[in-house]
Motif scaffolding. Structure first.
Motif, mmCIF file in Angstrom:
data_model
loop_
_atom_site.group_PDB
_atom_site.id
_atom_site.type_symbol
_atom_site.label_atom_id
_atom_site.label_comp_id
_atom_site.label_asym_id
_atom_site.label_seq_id
_atom_site.Cartn_x
_atom_site.Cartn_y
_atom_site.Cartn_z
ATOM 1 N N PHE A 192 0.854 -1.187 0.000
ATOM 2 C CA PHE A 192 0.000 0.000 0.000
ATOM 3 C C PHE A 192 0.885 1.230 0.000
ATOM 4 C CE2 PHE A 192 0.778 -1.182 4.355
ATOM 5 C CZ PHE A 192 1.020 0.015 5.011
ATOM 6 N N HIS A 193 0.305 2.354 -0.399
ATOM 7 C CA HIS A 193 1.044 3.612 -0.507
ATOM 8 C C HIS A 193 0.501 4.609 0.503
ATOM 9 C CE1 HIS A 193 3.126 7.018 -2.288
ATOM 10 N NE2 HIS A 193 1.993 7.687 -2.200
ATOM 11 N N ILE A 194 1.413 5.269 1.187
ATOM 12 C CA ILE A 194 1.056 6.327 2.129
ATOM 13 C C ILE A 194 1.971 7.507 1.847
ATOM 14 C CG2 ILE A 194 1.219 7.019 4.554
ATOM 15 C CD1 ILE A 194 0.175 4.341 5.342
ATOM 16 N N ASP A 195 1.422 8.701 1.911
ATOM 17 C CA ASP A 195 2.229 9.907 1.754
ATOM 18 C C ASP A 195 2.871 10.220 3.106
ATOM 19 O OD1 ASP A 195 3.370 12.399 1.390
ATOM 20 O OD2 ASP A 195 1.624 13.233 0.358
ATOM 21 N N LEU A 196 4.166 10.050 3.190
ATOM 22 C CA LEU A 196 4.866 10.240 4.471
ATOM 23 C C LEU A 196 4.999 11.702 4.859
ATOM 24 C CD1 LEU A 196 7.535 7.429 4.167
ATOM 25 C CD2 LEU A 196 5.442 7.436 5.518
ATOM 26 N N HIS A 197 4.525 12.607 4.009
ATOM 27 C CA HIS A 197 4.476 14.026 4.378
ATOM 28 C C HIS A 197 3.203 14.342 5.152
ATOM 29 C CE1 HIS A 197 7.451 14.202 1.093
ATOM 30 N NE2 HIS A 197 7.983 15.137 1.852
ATOM 31 N N LYS A 224 0.734 12.395 11.285
ATOM 32 C CA LYS A 224 0.681 11.056 11.874
ATOM 33 C C LYS A 224 -0.750 10.545 11.917
ATOM 34 C CE LYS A 224 0.430 10.491 16.068
ATOM 35 N NZ LYS A 224 -0.856 10.429 16.780
ATOM 36 N N ASP A 225 -1.710 11.413 12.245
ATOM 37 C CA ASP A 225 -3.103 10.979 12.312
ATOM 38 C C ASP A 225 -3.642 10.595 10.941
ATOM 39 O OD1 ASP A 225 -3.225 11.214 15.069
ATOM 40 O OD2 ASP A 225 -3.970 13.277 15.005
ATOM 41 N N ASP A 226 -3.273 11.343 9.893
ATOM 42 C CA ASP A 226 -3.693 10.976 8.542
ATOM 43 C C ASP A 226 -3.059 9.657 8.122
ATOM 44 O OD1 ASP A 226 -5.297 13.227 8.262
ATOM 45 O OD2 ASP A 226 -3.747 14.388 7.216
ATOM 46 N N ILE A 227 -1.809 9.466 8.484
ATOM 47 C CA ILE A 227 -1.124 8.203 8.178
ATOM 48 C C ILE A 227 -1.822 7.053 8.895
ATOM 49 C CG2 ILE A 227 1.011 6.911 8.565
ATOM 50 C CD1 ILE A 227 2.511 9.554 7.916
ATOM 51 N N LYS A 228 -2.156 7.255 10.141
ATOM 52 C CA LYS A 228 -2.852 6.216 10.924
ATOM 53 C C LYS A 228 -4.159 5.815 10.241
ATOM 54 C CE LYS A 228 -5.113 5.590 15.376
ATOM 55 N NZ LYS A 228 -5.437 6.253 16.643
ATOM 56 N N GLU A 229 -4.912 6.793 9.761
ATOM 57 C CA GLU A 229 -6.176 6.512 9.071
ATOM 58 C C GLU A 229 -5.942 5.741 7.774
ATOM 59 O OE1 GLU A 229 -9.333 6.938 10.159
ATOM 60 O OE2 GLU A 229 -8.320 7.475 12.031
ATOM 61 N N SER A 230 -4.797 5.958 7.148
ATOM 62 C CA SER A 230 -4.493 5.308 5.877
ATOM 63 C C SER A 230 -3.942 3.892 6.043
ATOM 64 C CB SER A 230 -3.463 6.127 5.091
ATOM 65 O OG SER A 230 -3.979 7.398 4.788
ATOM 66 N N ALA A 242 -4.137 -4.618 9.977
ATOM 67 C CA ALA A 242 -3.118 -5.653 9.799
ATOM 68 C C ALA A 242 -2.463 -5.957 11.132
ATOM 69 C CB ALA A 242 -2.055 -5.174 8.805
ATOM 70 N N GLY A 243 -1.813 -7.083 11.208
ATOM 71 C CA GLY A 243 -1.075 -7.446 12.400
ATOM 72 C C GLY A 243 0.419 -7.176 12.266
ATOM 73 N N LYS A 244 0.849 -6.967 11.006
ATOM 74 C CA LYS A 244 2.269 -6.779 10.733
ATOM 75 C C LYS A 244 2.445 -5.686 9.699
ATOM 76 C CE LYS A 244 2.813 -11.707 11.348
ATOM 77 N NZ LYS A 244 3.129 -12.991 10.728
ATOM 78 N N LEU A 245 3.575 -5.001 9.790
ATOM 79 C CA LEU A 245 3.888 -3.964 8.813
ATOM 80 C C LEU A 245 5.359 -4.080 8.433
ATOM 81 C CD1 LEU A 245 2.506 -0.449 8.797
ATOM 82 C CD2 LEU A 245 4.934 -0.725 8.424
ATOM 83 N N ILE A 246 5.632 -4.046 7.144
ATOM 84 C CA ILE A 246 7.003 -4.015 6.637
ATOM 85 C C ILE A 246 7.222 -2.623 6.073
ATOM 86 C CG2 ILE A 246 8.650 -4.957 4.991
ATOM 87 C CD1 ILE A 246 7.032 -7.587 5.073
ATOM 88 N N PHE A 247 8.177 -1.894 6.633
ATOM 89 C CA PHE A 247 8.446 -0.521 6.201
ATOM 90 C C PHE A 247 9.618 -0.517 5.240
ATOM 91 C CE2 PHE A 247 10.430 3.664 6.576
ATOM 92 C CZ PHE A 247 9.330 4.482 6.322
ATOM 93 N N THR A 248 9.333 -0.168 3.973
ATOM 94 C CA THR A 248 10.380 -0.152 2.952
ATOM 95 C C THR A 248 10.508 1.194 2.266
ATOM 96 O OG1 THR A 248 8.873 -0.927 1.217
ATOM 97 C CG2 THR A 248 10.089 -2.612 2.455
ATOM 98 N N ALA A 249 9.763 2.181 2.725
ATOM 99 C CA ALA A 249 9.768 3.481 2.054
ATOM 100 C C ALA A 249 11.137 4.143 2.150
ATOM 101 C CB ALA A 249 8.716 4.390 2.671
ATOM 102 N N GLY A 250 11.424 4.921 1.150
ATOM 103 C CA GLY A 250 12.658 5.695 1.140
ATOM 104 C C GLY A 250 12.545 6.811 0.122
ATOM 105 N N SER A 251 13.315 7.832 0.323
ATOM 106 C CA SER A 251 13.224 9.014 -0.541
ATOM 107 C C SER A 251 14.183 8.961 -1.720
ATOM 108 C CB SER A 251 13.522 10.261 0.283
ATOM 109 O OG SER A 251 14.891 10.272 0.677
ATOM 110 N N GLY A 252 15.014 7.953 -1.774
ATOM 111 C CA GLY A 252 16.020 7.921 -2.833
ATOM 112 C C GLY A 252 17.013 9.059 -2.708
ATOM 113 N N GLY A 253 17.202 9.548 -1.474
ATOM 114 C CA GLY A 253 18.157 10.617 -1.218
ATOM 115 C C GLY A 253 17.618 12.010 -1.482
#
Length: 170
Positions: free
Chosen positions: A4-9, A12-18, A22-33
């Motif tokens: 799934f996609h979330i806008d990390l900008h 926190k509350d908007d991210i929580k709603e998005s 789930a019981g597990k989360l894999i965080f792979t986001a990155g800005s590419g520098g």
């Protein structure tokens, strides 16, 4: 596993709603520098906080080789990836020391976009690169095995089939 996609900008509350249920989360986001503080550091922390509040307690973090080695990004000859490693350092430290998440931190060598071999080295580095395909497979495997909770795991291309390498972590 459902990506799934979330806008990390977002807040926190908007991210929580998005976040999905789930019981597990894999965080792979990155800005590419391109946006290290907002995405790689602050975005990661917001996801951690939102996951905790939503009750998602298993958290697997894609980090980087050297992220917890401050000497690599300090001194007279810092790594060319110094700013990236600093962002990863503080995100990893936040995860370990400021959350109650059941975390695993994966620290692969340089990610390369080529077919995965299905074979890795976990717990030490045997090469300077790792295919994105292999990293994805390892992240999923780690999320499925609680034996890696609370662990920081080094990863590179290697000679051990991924399922066996993950099973040897326990």
């Amino acid at each position: 596993m459902t990506p799934f996609h979330i806008d990390l900008h977002d807040t926190k509350d908007d991210i929580k709603e998005s976040l999905p249920e789930a019981g597990k989360l894999i965080f792979t986001a990155g800005s590419g520098g391109k946006d290290l503080l907002q995405v790689d550091l602050n975005g990661a922390v917001k996801i951690m906080k939102a996951a905790e509040e939503k009750g998602i307690l298993r958290f697997v973090m894609l980090s980087s080789k050297g992220s917890l080695t401050p000497d690599l990004f300090s001194g007279k000859n810092p790594s060319p990836l110094a700013n990236y490693l600093i962002a990863k350092y503080y995100a990893d430290e936040w995860l370990m020391n400021n959350t109650h998440l059941q975390y695993t931190i994966l620290q692969p060598t340089a990610l390369v976009d080529k077919p995965g071999s299905g074979k890795v080295s976990l717990g030490n580095y045997t090469t300077n690169e790792t295919s994105i395909e292999n990293v994805a497979e390892v992240l999923i495997g780690l999320a499925e095995h609680n034996s890696s909770v609370g662990e920081i795991i080094e990863m590179s291309t290697g000679n051990e089939p991924i399922p066996e390498a993950i099973n040897h972590l326990s």
